[in-house]
Design a protein around this motif. Sequence first.
Motif: not given
Length: 186
Positions: A96-104
Motif C-alpha cells: 500500500v502506498i498512502n499517507e499512513t504507510t509513508a508515516r509509519l
Amino acid sequence: RVGSGTGPSPQDGTSARGPSTAWFPWLLAAAGALAIFFQLGQADFTSANEGQRGAPPIEMLQTGDSWGPTINREVYIKKPPLLYWAIAAVYTVTGVINETTARLPTALSGLLLLLCVYFHVRRAVGEMEARWAAVVLLAMPLFLLRSQVSDLDMPLALACFLATVTMWSAMESAGPRRWALATVAG
C-alpha cells in the motif's frame, strides 16, 4: 531492605528497588501506540516536506533504483536516504502506498524513542523517574506531532538519543568495552 524481613515482598507487587516494573513498559507501549498511531493516515500530507519524503520511495520502487532518491526523475539528495529506504520497505511489505504507510517509519521511531527513554532512565536513575520521564515525553504535543508526520525529525532524535546513551555507557565502562562503545557512538 532485602533479607531483613522488613522490606518489600514479592507478594505485594514491589521489590527492593520500588514498585513492580513488569507491567509498566507494556502499558507505556500501548499508550504510546494509541497516542502516536491513532488516526495516523487520516490527514493528507500536511506540508511539501511530507510529500518530499513520500515521493522518492515511490520512484525507487517504480524504477528499481534504490540508491539515488529522485523526485520527478530528478536526483534529490538533500536528505539522507535512510528514511526513504524505510518508507519504501513499508510500501513493499504492505503493498500500500498512502499517507499512513509513508508515516509509519517515523511513528515507529517515536514509539521506540519513548521506550528507549523509559528503559535508559530506569537503568540510570530508577523506576519512578523513568515513569515520569516517559509520561512527560508522551504528553508533549510537539513529540506527538513530529511522530505523526513523515519527516526526519523523529528518526534523527532517536539516533541522537541512542548515540548519546551509548557514549554515556562507554564513559561509565572500563577497559576495552569503553573504547568499543565510544567508537560505536561516534
